[in-house]
Design a protein around this motif. Structure first.
Motif, short mmCIF file in Angstrom:
data_model
loop_
_atom_site.label_atom_id
_atom_site.label_comp_id
_atom_site.label_asym_id
_atom_site.label_seq_id
_atom_site.Cartn_x
_atom_site.Cartn_y
_atom_site.Cartn_z
N UNK A 294 0.72 -1.41 0.10
CA UNK A 294 0.00 -0.16 0.02
C UNK A 294 0.75 1.24 -0.02
N UNK A 295 2.10 1.36 -0.84
CA UNK A 295 3.09 2.47 -0.73
C UNK A 295 4.20 2.52 0.24
N UNK A 296 4.13 1.15 0.84
CA UNK A 296 5.39 1.27 1.95
C UNK A 296 6.31 0.15 1.63
N UNK A 297 7.69 0.62 1.75
CA UNK A 297 8.92 0.00 1.27
C UNK A 297 9.98 -0.01 2.42
N UNK A 298 10.40 -1.09 2.65
CA UNK A 298 11.47 -1.11 3.62
C UNK A 298 11.04 -0.29 5.03
N UNK A 299 9.88 -0.25 5.21
CA UNK A 299 9.41 0.46 6.46
C UNK A 299 9.15 1.99 6.42
N UNK A 300 9.40 2.49 4.85
CA UNK A 300 9.22 3.71 4.86
C UNK A 300 7.77 4.03 4.00
N UNK A 301 6.91 4.94 4.36
CA UNK A 301 5.72 5.22 3.40
C UNK A 301 6.02 6.33 2.52
N UNK A 302 5.83 5.84 1.30
CA UNK A 302 6.09 6.68 0.16
C UNK A 302 4.74 7.00 -0.54
#
Length: 605
Positions: free
Chosen positions: A44-52
């Motif tokens: 849902x837009x999150x990668x490696x714990x970061x919300x983009x």
């Protein structure tokens, strides 16, 4: 950030850009997308714990794609040139049979080969186009107004189904650059609609038909667009998951007022394949003064309630402190032709997209202009066609409500549970219950069929009354058949009934005097006429046996034709030998012509 919200294509799948930039732990520039098909997504837009970014759908429909793998589409002119000038581009080669222009006489003239090459003078070639179909061409942006206007000055119909358009501003830009455009198909595009449109935004006065099928469009967005579409005749909104045309119960009256003033010239509204389940959800449409065709097929609609429309209009008039006749503008002049139902190809009706040259008629008969005074009395004052196929109507009382629409002539009701209540399929019950129908489920309702259906329906009602155990039960039966009084007044003499029939008096022992005339020329047949009294309850099979005895025609090869007084053309009495004469509306003075056909003819009948 520039580019956010744009529509893009990755190989064959489409998506919406939610992020453009770097991603922690990855090299290069990445595009965060929300797929149209949520099953393609990984998060849902999150990668490696970061919300983009956040997916608007709320689902895990997001992915990150390297920017070089993302197609941001092309301009409209690039797509038109690729399709209609033989240019090779994203669309590849163009089928020569699809390359044509319209002459002043509206004839299609193909663009032919010159020697070994196609004509490649781009401007002169596309300047004469009046209809263009640019489907699935990854169109994502419009060119400068001056360039579009000078390149496509004659365009009146444009199909942009299944492209990458993402904003209403771009669509408005296109329409103002092409002032002759009348029909625009934007189906299967995800177009962002602003919450409001500036009062000084140029109105698209030439646009008469707008197709927004499968656009994930909400009804409030449709009303917003109405501010710049003052002359719209047709609006197609299939497959948008619309549940109601009411914002909320508290805003029902204002919604009715808003719709009536925004789309006062609308003649055809197509809401097929949505999620409308109750009649109150479409009540605002009752105030549209010129709506002649309403398509509601393939909705889970479980009721029709015409009476509630009367109450809703009265309430809206009181609540808004605006008289109904002021609330609804005067009927407009007829506009140009229309494009027909949802999936439009020249001369066809189906599902899909509109094709060039498919301009047609919003209704077979243009409804007469009506006065404001008459609008005070009747909701849906001009509605002639109502399509309700594959809905969820399960009670005959809803069919009776259809009979209250003042000018309804065409109805589609196939695939509704109510028809399963009839052993014969329900056609005669529908015709009998709705007095003004001219076309039912695509088949014409002829005068003979109407008379037979109404007589058969009336006989069933009278049988119900006769079987009712007491006066209260008889009254209940009569109330459940609103046309009973009308049909008894029309056919009482034919059936040998009078006012007492309404209380269940028996119709047995009624007889009719017929002139039987043999016109058979087969060997052994006796030509001539005889007058006989026969019971109305006799069926066609028994009448044929009587004719065999009287005129020595061959059993199994008898055909009967009915000639009514004053009608020189006899009508075939049909092959249903179980029908009683009473159903045919036969009266004293009718003549039955007796003929003989061979076995092959009999089998065809």
């Amino acid at each position: 950030m520039e580019g956010i919200g744009r529509r893009v294509q990755i190989i064959k799948d489409r998506a919406t850009v939610r992020y453009i930039g770097t991603v922690t732990g990855q090299e290069g520039i990445w595009v965060g997308v929300e797929w149209d098909d949520p099953s393609r997504g990984k998060h849902n837009g999150t990668s490696g714990g970061v919300k983009y970014f956040e997916c608007d759908s709320g689902l895990n429909a997001g992915s990150f794609i390297r920017i070089e793998k993302v197609s941001f589409g092309c301009s409209l002119l690039e797509a038109v040139i690729a399709r209609y000038t033989g240019q090779k581009g994203e669309l590849g080669d163009v089928d020569q049979s699809e390359m044509y222009v319209h002459t002043a006489q509206n004839r299609k003239v193909n663009i032919h080969l010159v020697g070994e090459e196609l004509i490649r003078t781009r401007q002169s070639q596309i300047q004469h186009l009046t209809s263009a179909r640019v489907v699935g061409a990854s169109v994502s942006n419009m060119d400068e107004s001056l360039l579009i206007g000078s390149s496509l000055p004659s365009l009146t119909e444009l199909d942009l189904t299944c492209n990458l358009l993402s904003s209403w501003e771009a669509v408005h830009h296109l329409c103002t650059a092409l002032p002759k455009i009348q029909i625009l198909n934007l189906s299967d595009n995800r177009i962002a609609i602003p919450a409001s449109i500036a009062v000084d935004q140029q109105q698209l006065i030439g646009l008469r038909a707008l197709v927004l099928n499968d656009c994930m469009m909400m009804w409030r967005q449709v009303l917003t667009l109405g501010a710049v579409l003052p002359n719209l005749d047709e609006l197609h909104l299939c497959g948008n998951n619309i549940k109601s045309l009411i914002s909320s119960e508290n805003e029902r009256d204002s919604d009715i007022y808003h719709l009536a003033t925004t789309f006062s010239k609308l003649k055809l509204l197509n809401l097929e394949d949505n999620l409308i389940s109750t009649w109150k959800d479409v009540q605002p449409l009752a105030a549209l003064p010129n709506l002649s065709r309403l398509h509601l097929s393939n909705n889970p609609l479980s009721e029709v309630d015409y009476i509630s429309n009367v109450n809703a209009l009265a309430a809206a008039s009181t609540s808004t402190s605006v008289p109904v006749d002021s609330m609804i503008p005067s009927a407009p002049d007829s506009g140009p032709g229309s494009i027909g139902p949802r999936s439009i190809a020249p001369g066809s009706i189906g599902s899909g997209s509109i094709a060039p040259g498919s301009i047609g008629s919003a209704g077979q008969t243009e409804p007469a202009s009506i006065s404001s005074a008459s609008r005070l009395k009747e909701p849906f004052p001009c509605l002639e066609c109502l399509l309700l196929g594959k809905c969820n109507l399960s009670d005959w009382m809803h069919v009776d409500q259809l009979g209250l629409f003042p000018v309804l002539k065409e109805l589609r009701i196939t695939g509704n549970p109510v028809l399963a209540l009839s052993k014969s399929g329900g056609r005669f019950e529908v015709v009998g219950r709705i007095g003004g129908l001219k076309l039912l489920n695509g088949a014409e309702v002829r005068q003979v069929e109407r008379r037979d259906a109404e007589l058969r329906y009336l006989q069933n009602i009278l049988a119900e009354v006769e079987e009712a155990p007491d006066a209260d039960a008889k009254e209940l039966v009569q109330r459940s058949h609103p046309r009973m009084q009308e049909l008894v007044a029309r056919y009482g003499a034919v059936l040998g009934t009078n006012g007492r029939a309404q209380q269940g008096s028996s119709m047995a022992s009624n007889t009719i005097q017929l002139k039987l005339t043999c016109v058979a020329t087969a060997r052994g047949a006796t030509m001539g006429s005889q007058v006989k009294k026969v019971p109305l309850s006799i069926n066609i099979a028994a009448l044929k046996l009587l004719c065999v005895k009287l005129f020595q025609v061959k059993a199994g090869q008898v055909t009967l034709f009915l000639r009514r007084p004053g009608d020189p053309v006899p009508e075939d009495m049909g092959s249903d030998e179980e029908r009683p004469l009473s159903v045919l509306g036969i009266q004293d003075g009718c003549e039955v012509l007796v003929d003989e056909c061979d076995s092959a003819c009999a089998e065809r009948r």
